[in-house]
Each structure stands twice: as C-alpha cells, then as structure tokens.
Design a protein around this motif. Structure first.
Motif, PDB file in Angstrom:
ATOM      1  N   SER A   1       0.844  -1.189   0.000  1.00  0.00           N
ATOM      2  CA  SER A   1       0.000   0.000   0.000  1.00  0.00           C
ATOM      3  C   SER A   1       0.880   1.240   0.000  1.00  0.00           C
ATOM      4  O   SER A   1       1.869   1.314   0.740  1.00  0.00           O
ATOM      5  CB  SER A   1      -0.917   0.018   1.222  1.00  0.00           C
ATOM      6  OG  SER A   1      -1.773  -1.106   1.222  1.00  0.00           O
TER       7      SER A   1
ATOM      8  N   ASN B   1      -2.995   0.472  -3.871  1.00  0.00           N
ATOM      9  CA  ASN B   1      -2.701  -0.891  -3.440  1.00  0.00           C
ATOM     10  C   ASN B   1      -2.294  -1.695  -4.672  1.00  0.00           C
ATOM     11  O   ASN B   1      -3.019  -1.701  -5.680  1.00  0.00           O
ATOM     12  CB  ASN B   1      -3.916  -1.553  -2.783  1.00  0.00           C
ATOM     13  CG  ASN B   1      -4.111  -1.112  -1.350  1.00  0.00           C
ATOM     14  OD1 ASN B   1      -3.167  -0.744  -0.669  1.00  0.00           O
ATOM     15  ND2 ASN B   1      -5.347  -1.164  -0.882  1.00  0.00           N
TER      16      ASN B   1
ATOM     17  N   SER C   1      -6.988  -6.529  -4.338  1.00  0.00           N
ATOM     18  CA  SER C   1      -8.146  -5.871  -4.937  1.00  0.00           C
ATOM     19  C   SER C   1      -8.618  -6.711  -6.116  1.00  0.00           C
ATOM     20  O   SER C   1      -7.814  -7.208  -6.910  1.00  0.00           O
ATOM     21  CB  SER C   1      -7.780  -4.463  -5.419  1.00  0.00           C
ATOM     22  OG  SER C   1      -8.870  -3.885  -6.114  1.00  0.00           O
TER      23      SER C   1
ATOM     24  N   PHE D   1      -7.846   2.074   3.914  1.00  0.00           N
ATOM     25  CA  PHE D   1      -7.530   1.784   2.507  1.00  0.00           C
ATOM     26  C   PHE D   1      -6.519   0.650   2.419  1.00  0.00           C
ATOM     27  O   PHE D   1      -6.673  -0.284   1.626  1.00  0.00           O
ATOM     28  CB  PHE D   1      -6.988   3.031   1.813  1.00  0.00           C
ATOM     29  CG  PHE D   1      -6.642   2.794   0.361  1.00  0.00           C
ATOM     30  CD1 PHE D   1      -7.623   2.844  -0.617  1.00  0.00           C
ATOM     31  CD2 PHE D   1      -5.341   2.508  -0.023  1.00  0.00           C
ATOM     32  CE1 PHE D   1      -7.310   2.600  -1.953  1.00  0.00           C
ATOM     33  CE2 PHE D   1      -5.016   2.256  -1.351  1.00  0.00           C
ATOM     34  CZ  PHE D   1      -6.003   2.307  -2.314  1.00  0.00           C
TER      35      PHE D   1
ATOM     36  N   THR E   1      -8.064  -2.986   3.869  1.00  0.00           N
ATOM     37  CA  THR E   1      -9.290  -3.576   3.340  1.00  0.00           C
ATOM     38  C   THR E   1      -9.005  -4.395   2.088  1.00  0.00           C
ATOM     39  O   THR E   1      -8.435  -3.877   1.121  1.00  0.00           O
ATOM     40  CB  THR E   1     -10.321  -2.475   2.999  1.00  0.00           C
ATOM     41  OG1 THR E   1     -10.629  -1.730   4.166  1.00  0.00           O
ATOM     42  CG2 THR E   1     -11.600  -3.089   2.433  1.00  0.00           C
TER      43      THR E   1
ATOM     44  N   SER F   1     -10.244  -5.384  -1.108  1.00  0.00           N
ATOM     45  CA  SER F   1     -11.274  -4.677  -1.860  1.00  0.00           C
ATOM     46  C   SER F   1     -11.899  -5.545  -2.944  1.00  0.00           C
ATOM     47  O   SER F   1     -11.210  -6.030  -3.842  1.00  0.00           O
ATOM     48  CB  SER F   1     -10.675  -3.423  -2.505  1.00  0.00           C
ATOM     49  OG  SER F   1     -11.652  -2.740  -3.243  1.00  0.00           O
TER      50      SER F   1
ATOM     51  N   GLN G   1     -16.894  -0.645  -1.697  1.00  0.00           N
ATOM     52  CA  GLN G   1     -16.652  -1.309  -0.420  1.00  0.00           C
ATOM     53  C   GLN G   1     -15.509  -0.630   0.330  1.00  0.00           C
ATOM     54  O   GLN G   1     -15.577  -0.411   1.545  1.00  0.00           O
ATOM     55  CB  GLN G   1     -16.316  -2.782  -0.658  1.00  0.00           C
ATOM     56  CG  GLN G   1     -15.959  -3.543   0.614  1.00  0.00           C
ATOM     57  CD  GLN G   1     -15.240  -4.842   0.314  1.00  0.00           C
ATOM     58  OE1 GLN G   1     -14.801  -5.071  -0.806  1.00  0.00           O
ATOM     59  NE2 GLN G   1     -15.124  -5.690   1.306  1.00  0.00           N
ATOM     60  N   THR G   2     -14.443  -0.295  -0.390  1.00  0.00           N
ATOM     61  CA  THR G   2     -13.297   0.385   0.223  1.00  0.00           C
ATOM     62  C   THR G   2     -13.703   1.747   0.763  1.00  0.00           C
ATOM     63  O   THR G   2     -13.299   2.138   1.869  1.00  0.00           O
ATOM     64  CB  THR G   2     -12.162   0.525  -0.798  1.00  0.00           C
ATOM     65  OG1 THR G   2     -11.765  -0.779  -1.244  1.00  0.00           O
ATOM     66  CG2 THR G   2     -10.967   1.234  -0.189  1.00  0.00           C
TER      67      THR G   2
END
Length: 296
Positions: free
Chosen positions: A118, A151, A155, A208, A211, A213, A218-219
């Motif tokens: 991230s 990220n 995801s 962020f 999570t 994703s 949703q994030t």
C-alpha cells in the motif's frame, strides 16, 4: 532564396509507465512519465514526405514499456540512459536522443500482516476547511483533497452486471488507485484541530491499506466507517474516489510476458475514469454536507 529546414526533432511525449516489482509480499513501485525526442538525418521526411528513416513514435512508447518489463527501473537516470543509447545505437539516422523523465514518488503505508503493498503519493495533498457562522451557530467542515493512494494487490472486481455493451474482463487481482477527496463535519470542536485532522487522515489511510477490496465502493465505506468509529467529534464524512485505472500493458507482440510473481508493467490511464461517491454517517446523525464536494 528558398526556405531551409532548421533544427528539428520528433518523439513520443508523456508515456506513463508504472513498474511494480514484487519480492514476495513486499512490493516496490516506480511511476514514471517518459518523453522521448529524436533528431538526426530527418530532412527527407520534412522536405519530401519520405518516412524511410522515421521510427514511429508508437514504437518509442512500446520500447518504454518493454524496457521497463525486461530491465526494470533501477532509477530514472539509469532507465533514461538505457533508452537514449538504444535509440542512437539501433537507428542509423538518429544521432541524438533526449529522454526526459518525471518520477512520481510513493511513500509506503503500513499494511496489516506480512504484506507491504500500500502506497500514498508523496506531495500534492491539500488540507481544506470551511466554517459557517450565522444566527443558528457555527458549523465546521474539515477535509482534504489530492491524497493519492494505491494498493498493488488485494483488490478484485468480479460478478458485475453484463449487457451487450460490456467488454470489461473480470479481475482477480488488480492494482487499485484513487485520489481521495474527503469532507467531514464536526459535531463538536476538538481540543486539537491539527491532531484530529491527522487522526482522520491516518484512519483513512489505514482502512484503505487494510481492506481487501472487492469494489471501490466497499473500500470507500470501510474508510468512512473507520473515521466515524474512531473519531467521536465527527458525525459525518463524505468521500469522492475516482478510480485511477491502471491497465496491464500487452507485451505479447514483442514476445514478452507481463505476468509472473516478480511484478508487472502498467499503463496509468488518465481518462475516462469511474467516480465513486458516498456519505458515511454516525447512526442517527443528519446528513448536512452538500453532495457537490467541489463547492461544500
């Protein structure tokens, strides 16, 4: 006397290339904007329209992507030198190659667990505030804009609606990036405005990064929830998150794979982009932040 051709050059400007290098769970990012300009024995193309000595600018773009995948990007200087030498050494008509590179720096955001994937863009973020005072009292909005985050894994985007115009493939593992614009409403004045702003920013970044994703929606909700649950002075936060698309470069025409555990090369697309917006509220709190974040 007839006109004569003076100094001239041509090239491909602003090729955006993002190279993600993976060392197990730890990822590294080099994000460049590369402009190539070539000059040499090119009078014929100007005077007679002959393209016999002209390397297409599209080839220059492809070379940037291919070199990023094949050789990596140790530094902007080393990458630029490799490109410049390549064009001069391989093109007989080219005597001078200029490569200009701008690098966009990313700072690492701590990721829960063993991963390190991230990032937050260094610089460019702006803190915002709005205070309204009238006969009903004082209302204060805090905020920030231009907080660019990314990220490089964790995801996906699958299971969406399809119709006859849908061409987007499902993605099990994609690069997720966005420019965060947030406005939040203070229900009560904190003892330390600066510390509270930093706390909100930290919660946004933490959510962020933490999570997994399945959608940017949703994030977004996870980010807003992290603020509402952990900053009691705030009753409402509105987030606007553009989906800054990064697409894998197709390197198969050059006999190269752009997949594997070591990393990949991406195109950083400019527009169009998806735009995800929503408000997250404390239970029972009214929604008072205007929908249009550009004019709160």
């Amino acid at each position: 006397m007839p006109p004569t051709l003076g100094q001239n050059q041509y090239g491909k400007a602003e090729t955006r290339v993002v190279r993600v290098t993976r060392e197990g769970p730890v990822h590294h990012v080099r994000d460049l904007n590369v402009s190539v300009a070539l000059s040499g024995d090119l009078a014929a193309v100007h005077l007679a329209g002959s393209n016999a000595a002209v390397l297409p600018t599209d080839t220059m773009k492809n070379t940037v992507y291919a070199f990023a995948r094949e050789h990596g990007i140790a530094s902007p200087e080393a990458f630029g030198e490799r490109l410049a030498r390549h064009f001069v050494d391989t093109q007989p008509a080219i005597h001078r190659a200029r490569v200009r590179i701008a690098e966009y720096a990313w700072d690492r955001v701590p990721t829960p667990g063993e991963g390190a994937h991230s990032f937050v863009r260094a610089g460019g973020e702006t803190r915002t505030a709005q205070v309204t005072c009238d006969d009903t009292g004082v209302r204060t909005l805090g905020g920030l804009t231009g907080l660019t985050v990314m990220n490089t894994t964790d995801s996906e985007f699958r299971g969406f609606v399809r119709d006859r115009f849908t061409t987007l493939p499902e993605a099990d593992d994609r690069l997720l990036a966005t420019d965060v614009t947030a406005v939040w409403r203070y229900a009560a004045a904190p003892e330390d405005w600066d510390a509270t702003h930093a706390r909100v920013r930290g919660r946004l970044l933490g959510a962020f990064a933490g999570t997994y994703s399945r959608s940017l929606q949703q994030t977004l909700f996870a980010m807003g929830t992290a603020v509402i649950e952990n900053v009691p002075q705030i009753d409402e936060i509105r987030l606007s998150l553009p989906n800054k698309h990064h697409f894998l470069v197709d390197l198969e025409p050059f006999g190269m794979s752009n997949a594997g555990p070591d990393g990949a090369v991406y195109i950083a697309a400019d527009r169009p982009y998806g735009l995800i917006e929503a408000t997250v509220l404390r239970d029972g709190a009214p929604s008072l932040i205007p929908v249009d974040l550009t004019a709160p």
